[in-house]
Design an enzyme around this catalytic site. Structure first.
Site, short mmCIF file in Angstrom:
data_model
loop_
_atom_site.label_atom_id
_atom_site.label_comp_id
_atom_site.label_asym_id
_atom_site.label_seq_id
_atom_site.Cartn_x
_atom_site.Cartn_y
_atom_site.Cartn_z
N ASP A 6 -18.92 81.73 5.77
CA ASP A 6 -20.09 81.85 4.79
C ASP A 6 -20.63 83.19 4.87
OD1 ASP A 6 -20.00 78.84 4.19
OD2 ASP A 6 -21.24 78.76 6.29
N LYS A 51 -17.54 86.25 1.54
CA LYS A 51 -16.35 86.81 1.29
C LYS A 51 -15.77 86.57 -0.24
CE LYS A 51 -14.65 84.02 4.34
NZ LYS A 51 -15.79 83.52 5.13
N GLY A 91 -15.41 77.36 1.35
CA GLY A 91 -16.42 77.08 0.25
C GLY A 91 -17.00 78.41 -0.61
N HIS A 92 -16.21 79.24 -1.27
CA HIS A 92 -16.51 80.18 -1.81
C HIS A 92 -17.43 79.98 -3.21
CE1 HIS A 92 -14.20 82.22 1.10
NE2 HIS A 92 -12.86 81.93 0.36
N GLN A 115 -12.86 80.79 6.18
CA GLN A 115 -13.56 80.55 7.51
C GLN A 115 -13.73 81.92 8.07
OE1 GLN A 115 -10.77 78.06 7.44
NE2 GLN A 115 -12.20 77.31 6.00
N THR A 127 -20.13 73.20 0.47
CA THR A 127 -19.44 72.30 0.32
C THR A 127 -20.02 70.85 0.92
OG1 THR A 127 -17.63 73.35 1.10
CG2 THR A 127 -16.98 71.01 1.42
N THR A 128 -21.04 70.95 1.93
CA THR A 128 -21.62 69.92 2.40
C THR A 128 -23.21 69.84 1.92
OG1 THR A 128 -21.91 70.97 4.39
CG2 THR A 128 -20.04 69.68 4.42
#
Ligand code: GTP
Length: 455
Positions: A43, A46, A70-71, A254, A330-331
């Site tokens: 996170d 990137k 999760g970009h 990641q 994402t979450t």
């Protein structure tokens, strides 16, 4: 006052021109095969750098991970896109996006992402290539991910429960099913049966019925048809593109401190998000891999369990979380926050051999009176810890030595030239460079595509 106006706007345009020239020089000088990798626990932002660089690259390739990345990126009209599996180059219409052999692919998720992009006007046709060697991630892998986390109870890893770990487990114990297997539908029922029966034997909570197998096979017949135009021998494509002098950008998911080998094991991901993963996940030789850029947030965050030496559990951490909007794409989970950890960053630079760094989210620190930098670790008896340790107990017990730097207490989000940053912000950037020995060439001062300083 009116007499002064032209002079002001002229100086602004000179500043903008010099920033643009610098940005072009920086991007043009990157090697034929370059890469963007995370330095911390993910996170770092990137996606934004990949999206910016992709404008000058022919190909953007993912080499590891799955939809646990999760970009978040924004197009030129400021529209927000959250990508999970599709490489971030997709918003640049001349870029080909490769999902390499090292990636694990959940087809329903991939198609959902493609549908979402196309309904927002992004043309994906012929622009996404999926390796025939990539492993398929099935819904049951996700179910098993949840069961495994429940089994681990208190020592749970904190995975995104997207089935990534179980899918890589299938790959490694060699009963996985690959994208290319969808070209031989006659053998799929037998392969799936083995895979599902294996999961049922391992997890009491996993109920496997013949009906489930029948439904899965039917679904995959449909997916296979839709996927056919995307299936590619990407190893051949990548190497052929290298011979044709195409420019290739590798997009890491990641980050290094979550690497299966070098991260805080077992609180890690199941792939190699560091430099080694580029070769194994795309089938290209180490000697063709050129400049790697490490992306590092101006502070540290971590999602899930595991050691985090510079974590700030007090109001300081809450402040960073709110200012940096540190909640998972994402979450939606709140991220753990703390100061920048230079011991971890140096370790990450060592493993990856970064040519330069992108320091992101510097703007988030703008309201602080002072900023701390974690510069060294020592054991409880005062002995220095030379490098980021593999021993988890030591990591949990060690003490971090901090350096305190002054804050700049001003909005930096509209600055575009390094020399226009407040002196205290420059001091922070240069102290990091000095301590890790790698130049910071890119500084993020906002989420937008243009909110980047080229140093
Ligand atoms: P993973 O692969 O899951 O690790 O994601 P990532 O490293 O690509 O991170 P992501 O794209 O989710 O970025 C995190 C958030 O930071 C996004 O909302 C970005 O828009 C935002 N962001 C990126 N750079 C900056 C920056 O310099 N300043 C600010 N304020 N936000 C930024």
């Amino acid at each position: 006052c009116s007499a002064k106006r032209p002079a002001v706007s002229a100086s602004l345009s000179v500043a903008a021109d010099s920033a643009a020239t610098k940005s072009l020089e920086r991007i043009e000088s990157l090697s034929q095969v370059s890469g963007v990798l995370g330095c911390q626990w993910g996170d770092e932002g990137k996606g934004k750098l990949v999206d910016i660089l992709a404008q000058r690259f022919d190909i953007v390739a993912r080499c590891q991970g799955g939809a646990n990345a999760g970009h978040t990126i924004y197009n030129s009209e400021g529209k927000k896109f959250a990508l999970h599996l599709v490489p971030s180059g997709i918003l640049n219409e001349d870029t080909t996006c490769v999902i390499g052999n090292g990636v694990v692919v959940h087809l329903p998720g991939l198609f959902k992402e493609i549908d979402g992009l196309e309904s927002n006007g992004v043309n994906c046709k012929g622009r996404i290539l999926v390796s025939d060697r990539a492993h398929l991630l099935f819904d049951f892998h996700q179910e098993v991910d949840g069961l495994r986390e429940s089994e681990l109870a208190k020592s749970f890893i904190g995975t995104t429960k997207r089935g990534i770990g179980p899918c890589y487990s299938s790959k490694v114990i060699r009963n996985g099913i690959r994208v290319g297997d969808l070209r031989h539908m006659d053998t799929l029922p037998q392969k799936l049966d083995l895979l599902l029966a294996d999961a049922a034997a391992r997890f009491q909570g996993f109920k496997y019925t013949p009906e489930m197998l029948r439904e899965e096979v039917e679904a995959y017949k449909r997916y296979a048809e839709r996927l056919e135009p995307y299936i590619t021998d990407t190893v051949h494509f990548m190497n052929d593109s290298i011979s044709q002098k195409k420019k290739i950008l590798v997009e890491g998911g990641q980050a290094t401190m979550l690497d299966i080998d070098f991260g805080t094991y077992p609180f890690v991901t199941s792939s190699s998000p560091s430099a080694g993963g580029i070769c194994t996940g795309l089938g290209i030789a180490p000697r063709v891999v050129g400049d790697l850029i490490g992306v590092v947030k101006a502070y540290t965050t971590r999602v899930g369990s595991g050691p985090f030496p510079t974590e700030n559990l007090g109001p300081g951490g809450d402040l960073l979380r709110l200012a940096g909007q540190e909640f998972g794409t994402t979450t939606g989970r709140p991220r753990r926050c703390g100061w920048l950890d230079l011991v971890a960053l140096k370790f990450s630079c060592q493993i990856n051999g970064f040519a330069s760094l992108n320091l992101t989210k510097l703007d988030v620190l703008s309201d602080l009176n002072e900023i701390q930098l974690g510069v060294a670790y020592k054991k409880s008896d005062g002995t220095p810890v030379e490098s980021f340790p593999g021993d988890l107990r030591l990591l949990e017990e060690l003490q971090v030595e901090y350096e305190v730097l002054p804050g700049w207490k001003s909005d930096i989000s509209s600055v575009r030239n390094y020399s226009d940053l407040p002196k205290a912000a420059q001091q922070y950037v240069e102290r990091i460079e000095e301590l890790v020995g790698v130049p910071i060439h890119y500084i993020g001062i906002g989420p937008g595509r243009d909110a980047l300083i080229y140093k």
